[in-house]
Design an enzyme around this catalytic site. Structure first.
Site, short mmCIF file in Angstrom:
data_model
loop_
_atom_site.label_atom_id
_atom_site.label_comp_id
_atom_site.label_asym_id
_atom_site.label_seq_id
_atom_site.Cartn_x
_atom_site.Cartn_y
_atom_site.Cartn_z
N CYS A 141 0.85 -1.18 0.00
CA CYS A 141 0.00 0.00 0.00
C CYS A 141 0.89 1.23 0.00
O CYS A 141 2.10 1.13 0.14
CB CYS A 141 -0.87 0.03 1.25
SG CYS A 141 -1.80 -1.51 1.49
N ASN A 164 1.15 0.81 5.95
CA ASN A 164 1.62 -0.10 4.90
C ASN A 164 2.43 -1.19 5.58
O ASN A 164 3.39 -0.88 6.29
CB ASN A 164 2.50 0.67 3.90
CG ASN A 164 3.21 -0.26 2.95
OD1 ASN A 164 2.65 -1.27 2.53
ND2 ASN A 164 4.44 0.06 2.60
N GLY A 165 2.03 -2.44 5.37
CA GLY A 165 2.75 -3.55 6.00
C GLY A 165 1.76 -4.56 6.52
O GLY A 165 0.60 -4.58 6.10
N ARG A 223 1.48 1.41 -5.96
CA ARG A 223 1.68 0.51 -4.83
C ARG A 223 0.41 -0.25 -4.45
O ARG A 223 0.46 -1.15 -3.61
CB ARG A 223 2.17 1.31 -3.61
CG ARG A 223 3.48 2.00 -3.82
CD ARG A 223 3.89 2.78 -2.60
NE ARG A 223 4.18 1.93 -1.48
CZ ARG A 223 5.37 1.37 -1.24
NH1 ARG A 223 6.37 1.61 -2.04
NH2 ARG A 223 5.55 0.61 -0.20
N HIS A 277 8.21 -31.91 -27.71
CA HIS A 277 7.88 -32.80 -26.58
C HIS A 277 6.49 -32.50 -26.01
O HIS A 277 6.16 -32.94 -24.92
CB HIS A 277 8.94 -32.67 -25.48
CG HIS A 277 10.32 -33.02 -25.96
ND1 HIS A 277 10.68 -34.30 -26.30
CD2 HIS A 277 11.41 -32.24 -26.23
CE1 HIS A 277 11.93 -34.31 -26.72
NE2 HIS A 277 12.39 -33.07 -26.70
N LYS A 305 2.50 -3.19 -7.85
CA LYS A 305 3.88 -3.02 -8.33
C LYS A 305 4.85 -3.84 -7.49
O LYS A 305 5.76 -4.46 -8.02
CB LYS A 305 4.24 -1.53 -8.27
CG LYS A 305 5.67 -1.22 -8.65
CD LYS A 305 5.89 -1.37 -10.13
CE LYS A 305 7.30 -1.06 -10.56
NZ LYS A 305 7.62 -1.72 -11.84
N TRP A 326 -3.75 -2.08 -1.48
CA TRP A 326 -3.78 -3.35 -2.20
C TRP A 326 -4.11 -4.40 -1.15
O TRP A 326 -3.32 -4.67 -0.26
CB TRP A 326 -2.43 -3.63 -2.86
CG TRP A 326 -2.43 -4.83 -3.75
CD1 TRP A 326 -3.03 -4.94 -4.98
CD2 TRP A 326 -1.80 -6.09 -3.50
NE1 TRP A 326 -2.80 -6.20 -5.50
CE2 TRP A 326 -2.06 -6.92 -4.62
CE3 TRP A 326 -1.04 -6.60 -2.46
CZ2 TRP A 326 -1.59 -8.22 -4.72
CZ3 TRP A 326 -0.58 -7.91 -2.56
CH2 TRP A 326 -0.84 -8.71 -3.67
N GLU A 339 0.63 -10.00 -18.48
CA GLU A 339 0.26 -9.20 -17.31
C GLU A 339 -0.47 -7.90 -17.66
O GLU A 339 -1.24 -7.40 -16.86
CB GLU A 339 1.45 -8.93 -16.39
CG GLU A 339 2.46 -7.96 -16.88
CD GLU A 339 3.61 -7.73 -15.88
OE1 GLU A 339 3.36 -7.72 -14.67
OE2 GLU A 339 4.74 -7.53 -16.33
N GLU A 398 10.31 -13.45 -20.51
CA GLU A 398 9.98 -12.07 -20.16
C GLU A 398 8.98 -11.47 -21.16
O GLU A 398 8.06 -10.76 -20.77
CB GLU A 398 11.26 -11.24 -20.08
CG GLU A 398 11.08 -9.76 -19.83
CD GLU A 398 10.34 -9.41 -18.54
OE1 GLU A 398 10.11 -10.30 -17.70
OE2 GLU A 398 9.94 -8.25 -18.39
N LYS A 415 5.34 -10.04 -20.04
CA LYS A 415 4.90 -8.66 -20.33
C LYS A 415 3.52 -8.70 -20.96
O LYS A 415 2.62 -7.95 -20.59
CB LYS A 415 5.87 -7.94 -21.27
CG LYS A 415 7.15 -7.42 -20.69
CD LYS A 415 7.02 -6.24 -19.77
CE LYS A 415 6.78 -6.64 -18.36
NZ LYS A 415 7.87 -7.02 -17.51
O1 M6R Z 1 10.45 -5.21 -7.23
P1 M6R Z 1 10.87 -6.55 -7.70
O2 M6R Z 1 11.84 -6.47 -8.85
O3 M6R Z 1 11.42 -7.42 -6.61
O4 M6R Z 1 9.57 -7.25 -8.24
C1 M6R Z 1 9.59 -8.55 -8.72
C2 M6R Z 1 8.32 -8.88 -9.47
O5 M6R Z 1 7.21 -8.76 -8.64
C3 M6R Z 1 8.14 -7.97 -10.69
O6 M6R Z 1 9.23 -8.04 -11.55
C4 M6R Z 1 6.86 -8.35 -11.45
O7 M6R Z 1 7.01 -9.62 -12.03
C5 M6R Z 1 6.51 -7.30 -12.50
N1 M6R Z 1 5.09 -7.05 -12.49
C6 M6R Z 1 6.81 -7.73 -13.88
O8 M6R Z 1 6.52 -6.78 -14.84
#
Ligand code: M6R
Length: 609
Positions: free
Chosen positions: A2, A100-101, A27, A505, A604, A74, A489, A482, A486
Site C-alpha cells: 500500500c 503499509n505492512g 503501490r 515434446h 507493483k 492493495w 500481465e 519475459e 509482459k
Molecule cells: O520489485 P521486484 O523487482 O522485486 O519485483 C519482482 C516482481 O514482482 C516484478 O518483476 C513483477 O514480475 C513485474 N510485475 C513484472 O513486470
C-alpha cells in the site's frame, strides 16, 4: 503493498495528500481514503476502486483543513471495501491511522482489545493499531504510538493523527519504506520519495526502528525506544518530472522510452572509456573472494527472475562458476546446498519484495555472502545485503517492469565480465568485445525505439488473437519468458514461453492458425536450431513473428513478420531484444483498451509472501 502519505502546513492538506497518493497508486489501487483534521475535528472519506473515484468525491465535496493523512490500498487482510479501506479510526473516532505492512499478531491483539470493549469495524490487521493507540493514549500521541509499537509484531510504515493534538503527524517504520519530506513551513510523510518529489527535493529517509514527530515547522526524529536522533537530509537526485507521465499515455510507455538514459546511468563509471575493465566497487568483494568463489545462487521474482536467468548464464559461461537461479518463493523449499565461498545474488527493482527478502535472509543464514542488484536506493534488500549494485534506472512506476529489467541484465552482465576479468576465465578479446557491446546498448536502444511504428503495425495485426507462444533458446530463453510475462500481465492474452527445443515434446500440439509464435532467432550459437523450430511451426500453419537481426535476409522465408534488431554479441542480445517485446506487449494491450499501468489483480511490489 500500500502507499501512505501525510501533510501538515498552510495549504489544503487533502488535495496535497491526494496528489501524493496519485504518485503512489502503483503501490496499490483497490481502494483509497483520506482523513483531515480541521478546527479540531476529524473528517474521513474512503472510496473503493481507482484513486480517481476518491478524487471525484473530493472535487464534489472538498475537505478543507491543514492536516491530513491518506492511503491507497492493495488488499491483504479483508477484501476491498470502504470499511476495510484506510484510514482506520479508534472507537471514539478521534485517532486515525494509515499503514503499509502487515501486523502479524493482529488476531491476538484484536481478541485482547475486543475483550476490553473495543469495537472493530473492519477485517483488517491495521485497525488494531488505531484501537491500541487509543487504549494507550494518555495525553501524548507520540508516546502512545511508541507503546503500541512495543506490542506490535510485523512490518509497518504508519502515520497517525489525532483530534487531541491537531498540530502533528506521528510516523514510524519497521520493514516498510517511509520518508519525511522537508518543506518550508510545511512538511510531508510518504511511503516513497516519488510522492513528495513535486513538493520538495529533500527528505529524511526513516530507517527500521525509527519514528518522527512532524509539525508545520519542525521534524523531530527518534528511535522507537524514544531516544532522539539526528540525520542528514537526503537530496533526491532525480527531477520532479521523473515521477510524472509527461507526454506519454502511460508510465509503462514513458519507462520503455527512458531506457537509453537509464542504461547510460547504469553504465556510468562502471566500464572504463577504453573498455578494458569493469569497476564495481560497491560489490564489496576482494579479488581473492572472487577468485575463491565455488558457487553462485541468483534469486528473484517475476521479471527480476528472468534477469537472474540471464545472469546465471553469463556467470557460468564467462566466469566458470557453477551458477543456479531460483524463484525466490521456491528457494527455501529447495533447501539449496551452500558451499564455502557461495555467493548469493538477489535481484529486485523495488528492494522490498517479500519473497526475495526472505530468500536473501535464507542465503545469509546458511552462510552465503549476498550481493543485491537493486533499483530503489536504501531499500530493505539493499540494506540487508553485504554489497549492492544499484541499477540507477530512476523511479519505475508502471506495474510492468521495463527499464528496471534491462538495467538488471546490464548490471548482471557487468558482474559476470568483472568476475571473468579477475578469475581470468575468458579471453581478453572476448571480454573487450562484450564491454564494448554493453557500452553500445544505449545507442542501440535509441535505434530500437525509433522503430516503434513497425511494432505498432504488428500489434494491429495480432491483437485479436487470444493465444501466443514465445520461444527462445540459450541465453534468450529468459527473453522469451519475459516477453510472454509482459504480454500476459498487461493485455491478459494467454502467452506461454518455452525453450524452442521443448516444442516437439508437447507444446507443438497447440500450434494452429489462431496461435501466433514469437520466435527469437538472432545470430549466435542456437540460431540454426531456432530456424528449424520456426520451420516446424510454419509447417503446421502457425503464424511466426521472428525477432531477427538486421540484414538477415535468409531467415525471412521462415517467418510471417519480422521484428528487426541490430546485431550484437549473442550474450548481450537479451538487453536489446527486450525493448521491441515490451513495445509489442504495450501496443497490444493499448489497442485492447486495457489499464496498462494498473493491470487487474497486480501491485507493483509484493510485500507479502
Ligand atoms: O520489485 P521486484 O523487482 O522485486 O519485483 C519482482 C516482481 O514482482 C516484478 O518483476 C513483477 O514480475 C513485474 N510485475 C513484472 O513486470
Amino acid at each position: 503493498m500500500c502507499g501512505i502519505v501525510g501533510y501538515i502546513g498552510p495549504r489544503e492538506a487533502a488535495g496535497i495528500c491526494y496528489e501524493g497518493l496519485r504518485r503512489l497508486e502503483y503501490r496499490g489501487y483497490d481502494s483509497a481514503g483520506i482523513a483531515v483534521i480541521r478546527d479540531g475535528r476529524m473528517d474521513v472519506v474512503k472510496r473503493v476502486g481507482k484513486l480517481r473515484i476518491l478524487g471525484e468525491t473530493l472535487a464534489a465535496e472538498p475537505m478543507p483543513g491543514p492536516l491530513a493523512i491518506g492511503h491507497t490500498r492493495w488488499a491483504t487482510h479483508g477484501k476491498p471495501s470502504e470499511t476495510n479501506s484506510h484510514p482506520h479510526l479508534s472507537c471514539d473516532g478521534k485517532i486515525a491511522v494509515v499503514h503499509n505492512g502487515i501486523i502479524e499478531n493482529y488476531a491476538e491483539l484484536r481478541d485482547q482489545l475486543t475483550a476490553e470493549g473495543h469495537e472493530f469495524k473492519s477485517q483488517t490487521d491495521t485497525e488494531v493499531i488505531a484501537h491500541l493507540v487509543e487504549k494507550l493514549y494518555d495525553g501524548d500521541i507520540f508516546q502512545a504510538v511508541l507503546k503500541a509499537i512495543e506490542v506490535m509484531r510485523g512490518a509497518y510504515a504508519i502515520a497517525v493523527i489525532t483530534e487531541h493534538e491537531p498540530d502533528k503527524i506521528v510516523a514510524a517504520r519497521l520493514r516498510s519504506p517511509l520518508v519525511i519530506g522537508i518543506g518550508e513551513g510545511e512538511n510531508y510523510v510518504a511511503s516513497d520519495m516519488a510522492a513528495v518529489r513535486q513538493e520538495t527535493d529533500k527528505v529524511y529517509v526513516i530507517d527500521d526502528g525509527e519514528a518522527a514527530i512532524v509539525t508545520r515547522d519542525d521534524i523531530k526524529l527518534f528511535k522507537v525506544t524514544g531516544e532522539p536522533i539526528a540525520k542528514d537530509p537526503y537530496v533526491i537526485p532525480w527531477p520532479a518530472e521523473a515521477a510524472a507521465k509527461g507526454e506519454h499515455k502511460h508510465f509503462m510507455h514513458k519507462e520503455i522510452h527512458e531506457q537509453p538514459e537509464a542504461m547510460r546511468a547504469c553504465l556510468a563509471g562502471r566500464i572504463t572509456e577504453a573498455a578494458d575493465r569493469v569497476i564495481l566497487e560497491s560489490l564489496n568483494m576482494t579479488p581473492e573472494e572472487i577468485r575463491g568463489l565455488k558457487k553462485v545462487i541468483l534469486t528473484a521474482c517475476g521479471t527480476a527472475y528472468h534477469a537472474g536467468l540471464v545472469g546465471r548464464f553469463m556467470i557460468e559461461k564467462l566466469a566458470r562458476i557453477p551458477a543456479e537461479c531460483d524463484l525466490a518463493a521456491e528457494l527455501q523449499a529447495r533447501d539449496p546446498v551452500i558451499l564455502d565461498n557461495t555467493l548469493g545474488i538477489v535481484i529486485s527493482q523495488s528492494g522490498e519484495t517479500m519473497d526475495t527478502l526472505l530468500a536473501l535472509r535464507e542465503l545469509k543464514a546458511k552462510g552465503a555472502k549476498v550481493v543485491a542488484v537493486v533499483n530503489r536506493v536504501d531499500s530493505v534488500i539493499a540494506r540487508e545485503s553485504d554489497g549492492v549494485v544499484y541499477i540507477q534506472a530512476g523511479p519505475e512506476i508502471g506495474v510492468a517492469s521495463t527499464k528496471a529489467y534491462t538495467g538488471q541484465i546490464l548490471t548482471l552482465e557487468m558482474i559476470a565480465v568483472h568476475f571473468a576479468e579477475v578469475r581470468q576465465t575468458a579471453p581478453e578479446a572476448e571480454l573487450k568485445a562484450l564491454r564494448r557491446a554493453l557500452l553500445a546498448c544505449p545507442d542501440q536502444a535509441v535505434e530500437l525505439l525509433r522503430r516503434e511504428p513497425d511494432v505498432v503495425k504488428l500489434a494491429e495485426k495480432y491483437w485479436q488473437l487470444h493465444n501466443s507462444l514465445y520461444l527462445g533458446r540459450g541465453i534468450n530463453l529468459p527473453s522469451a519468458m519475459e516477453g510472454a510475462l509482459k504480454l500476459k500481465e498487461i493485455s491478459y492474452v494467454h502467452a506461454e514461453a518455452y525453450s524452442a527445443g521443448e516444442m516437439k515434446h508437447g507444446p507443438i500440439a497447440l500450434v494452429c492458425p489462431d496461435l501466433y509464435t514469437v520466435a527469437i532467432a538472432v545470430q549466435g550459437q542456437v540460431y540454426e536450431q531456432m530456424v528449424g523450430n520456426m520451420q516446424e511451426i510454419r509447417a503446421r500453419s502457425g503464424p511466426v513473428i521472428g525477432v531477427v537481426n538486421d540484414g538477415d535476409e535468409a531467415i525471412r522465408e521462415h517467418l510471417d513478420d519480422p521484428i528487426l534488431v541490430p546485431p550484437c554479441p549473442e550474450l548481450v542480445s537479451p538487453i536489446t531484444i527486450a525493448l521491441p517485446l515490451q513495445l509489442l506487449a504495450y501496443h497490444i494491450a493499448d489497442i485492447r483498451g486495457e489499464d496498462i499501468d494498473q493491470p487487474r489483480n497486480l501491485a507493483k511490489t509484493v510485500t507479502v509472501e
